[in-house]
Design an enzyme around this catalytic site. Sequence first.
Site, mmCIF file in Angstrom:
data_model
loop_
_atom_site.group_PDB
_atom_site.id
_atom_site.type_symbol
_atom_site.label_atom_id
_atom_site.label_comp_id
_atom_site.label_asym_id
_atom_site.label_seq_id
_atom_site.Cartn_x
_atom_site.Cartn_y
_atom_site.Cartn_z
ATOM 1 N N ASP A 255 0.764 -1.246 0.076
ATOM 2 C CA ASP A 255 -0.117 0.149 0.037
ATOM 3 C C ASP A 255 0.989 1.286 -0.001
ATOM 4 O OD1 ASP A 255 -2.237 -1.786 0.270
ATOM 5 O OD2 ASP A 255 -2.407 -1.594 2.489
ATOM 6 N N LYS A 256 0.421 2.204 -0.599
ATOM 7 C CA LYS A 256 1.019 3.592 -0.561
ATOM 8 C C LYS A 256 1.710 4.021 0.866
ATOM 9 C CE LYS A 256 0.434 8.381 -1.807
ATOM 10 N NZ LYS A 256 -0.714 9.455 -2.324
#
Length: 248
Positions: free
Chosen positions: A107-108
């Site tokens: 995930d970012k």
Amino acid sequence: MGKKLRLDKILAHMGYGSRSEIRRLVKQGNVEVGGKVVKDFGLQVDPEQETVTIGGERVEFREFIYLMLNKPQGVVSATEDTRDRTVLDVLEGEYVHFEPFPVGRLDKDTEGLLLLTNDGKLAHNLLSPRKHVPKTYFAEVEGAVGASDAAAFEKGVALDDGYVTMPAKLVVLAEGDPAAGRVSKIELTITEGKFHQVKRMFQAVGKKVVFLKRISMGPLLLDEHLAPGQFRELTEEELAQLKGDAGH
């Protein structure tokens, strides 16, 4: 014998310019194969057997690269994105022409171990759901994570969409104290990779992940000397272990 490839493709793959720039260099007589000047950019060459030089410099051909990146927060696990920095933006130019891609995604806002390669077969094997390659994460979690959570994860928990996870191993490194504002520190090993899985598993037991970092994938451990945003090539030993694990 290796496989034969077009001369212009070999030189483009090794970062000597665009296809059109390379064709111009070949036509101008700047490229030699086996010590002889060649002017046919479509010539089929075995780069493992035949010496290719450009402007007198020997071309060291490599088909595949394997990079370990400590992905920083705020960077997306993609090769292109219109809004955010991608993991390819983190790499220096010397590797971008190999066109590597991330194996799986983080995930970012998650940091940690990410493998980048242009070896599609290895990537496919590592990501195959049948292989159940274990991935271990370090997380900081709001709330007191304890034995009951470990037991629940060992059985498998139902996520918000009803999917029941496969058994996962939870190790509590430091139990949190919500009253004192102290987070729990844990390591969690999962063998699948559902969207936001670690965060959703903790949601299922009423807790919230506030920091997440992947520290291993199969036999590959994140190099503790790599700061977020730093990367290096895999060692031969790491690559051999990875290929062995992935059934390459």
